[in-house]
Design an enzyme around this catalytic site. Structure first.
Site, PDB file in Angstrom:
ATOM      1  CG  HIS A  46       0.232 -12.156 -39.245  1.00 28.09           C
ATOM      2  ND1 HIS A  46       0.736 -12.785 -40.370  1.00 28.09           N
ATOM      3  CD2 HIS A  46      -0.477 -11.092 -39.697  1.00 28.09           C
ATOM      4  CE1 HIS A  46       0.342 -12.127 -41.450  1.00 28.09           C
ATOM      5  NE2 HIS A  46      -0.398 -11.094 -41.065  1.00 28.09           N
ATOM      6  CB  SER A  47       1.239  -7.947 -38.608  1.00 32.15           C
ATOM      7  OG  SER A  47       1.317  -6.594 -38.989  1.00 32.15           O
ATOM      8  CG  MET A  48       1.681  -5.496 -32.707  1.00 34.53           C
ATOM      9  SD  MET A  48       0.190  -4.795 -31.919  1.00 34.53           S
ATOM     10  CE  MET A  48      -0.724  -6.300 -31.519  1.00 34.53           C
TER      11      MET A  48
ATOM     12  CB  THR B  64       6.722 -10.533 -36.238  1.00 30.60           C
ATOM     13  OG1 THR B  64       6.731  -9.127 -36.549  1.00 30.60           O
ATOM     14  CG2 THR B  64       5.833 -11.247 -37.243  1.00 30.60           C
TER      15      THR B  64
ATOM     16  CB  SER C  74       3.467 -14.956 -40.054  1.00 27.96           C
ATOM     17  OG  SER C  74       2.406 -14.788 -40.955  1.00 27.96           O
TER      18      SER C  74
END
Length: 259
Positions: A93-95, A97, A121
């Site tokens: 998720h975020s970083m 990914t 995500s």
């Protein structure tokens, strides 16, 4: 120090012999393995869920957080290599990914392996650089800018003592994430499934759709109600979808085993 001992700090639970599939999960900036608490209960017991605990947070808060993506990914590859003897998936998720994406490419180049799928995500496609970096700002401006993400509780942001504790982690993570530079390589030959928050300003639908160019094996995008942290605010909906997806992978793996 043995690899098993090292892995215990990176993986809060040890991969099991009964695992038919292993799901490795990577956090957002400032987050720890606890953000994936309860995920294992959503899947069949033969699906191993292994949130990765990066240095600098939670039970590893005394360690220095990584601030360079290449260094982190090289270390991660060594840590999880022994556990890639089963079909595996990466979720970030975020970083997370970009960590998951670069780890997939590193595992491919080092050992010719690929995840069954890459699940991303709330993180823009990796060829998009961060449009509004904050990692280099003075402390007061950096703290003010953190409010944009709504990921750090206000009580922490307003506490001088707590911010002194968390600042090295946040600085490290945002430097890691915002100084990441995408390098051209062939697309991954595994599917990419993307999840995007309907109100996420940090990773818009257009920026998430662009992940399609990084796979030659199929791409899906699902919108989830919420902002950048729909991972926690709409966890049940996200988990239902991921559970269904992993069920399909699990069935495919079982089918291959029966042939």
């Amino acid at each position: 120090m043995s690899m098993d001992t090292i892995a215990k700090s990176w993986l809060l639970t040890q991969p099991q012999a009964k695992d038919s599939i292993r799901l490795f999960c990577f956090p957002y900036a400032g987050g720890g393995a606890s953000i994936y608490r309860g995920w294992a209960q959503a899947f069949p017991s033969d699906v191993g869920v292994y949130p990765v605990q990066l240095p600098g947070r939670e039970n590893r808060i005394a360690e220095r957080a990584y601030s360079d993506m290449r260094t982190l990914v090289e270390e991660l590859a060594k840590v999880i290599d022994p556990y890639l003897d089963r079909p595996f998936l990466f979720f970030g998720h975020s970083m997370g990914t970009r960590i998951a994406f670069e780890l997939a490419r590193t595992v491919r180049s080092k050992w010719g392996r690929l995840p069954l799928g890459l699940i991303v995500s709330g993180g823009r496609a990796p060829h998009f650089p961060e449009p509004k970096p904050i990692y280099h700002l003075p402390d007061d401006e950096f703290i003010a800018a953190l409010r944009r993400f709504s990921g750090t509780p206000e009580a922490i942001l307003q506490s001088k003592e707590l911010m002194e504790l968390f600042m090295p982690l946040l600085r490290g993570d945002f430097t890691l994430d915002e100084t990441y530079v995408y390098g051209e390589e062939p697309p991954l030959d595994c599917p990419i499934a993307a999840y995007c928050g309907t109100e996420d300003q940090e990773a818009t639908q257009e920026e998430m759709e662009a992940w399609a160019s990084h796979t030659s094996a199929g791409f899906t995008l699902e919108m989830v109600n919420g902002g950048h942290f729909f991972l926690t605010t709409n966890k049940e909906v996200l988990l239902q979808s991921v559970t269904k997806m992993i069920g399909q992978y699990r069935s495919a793996v079982a089918g291959k085993g029966e042939r």
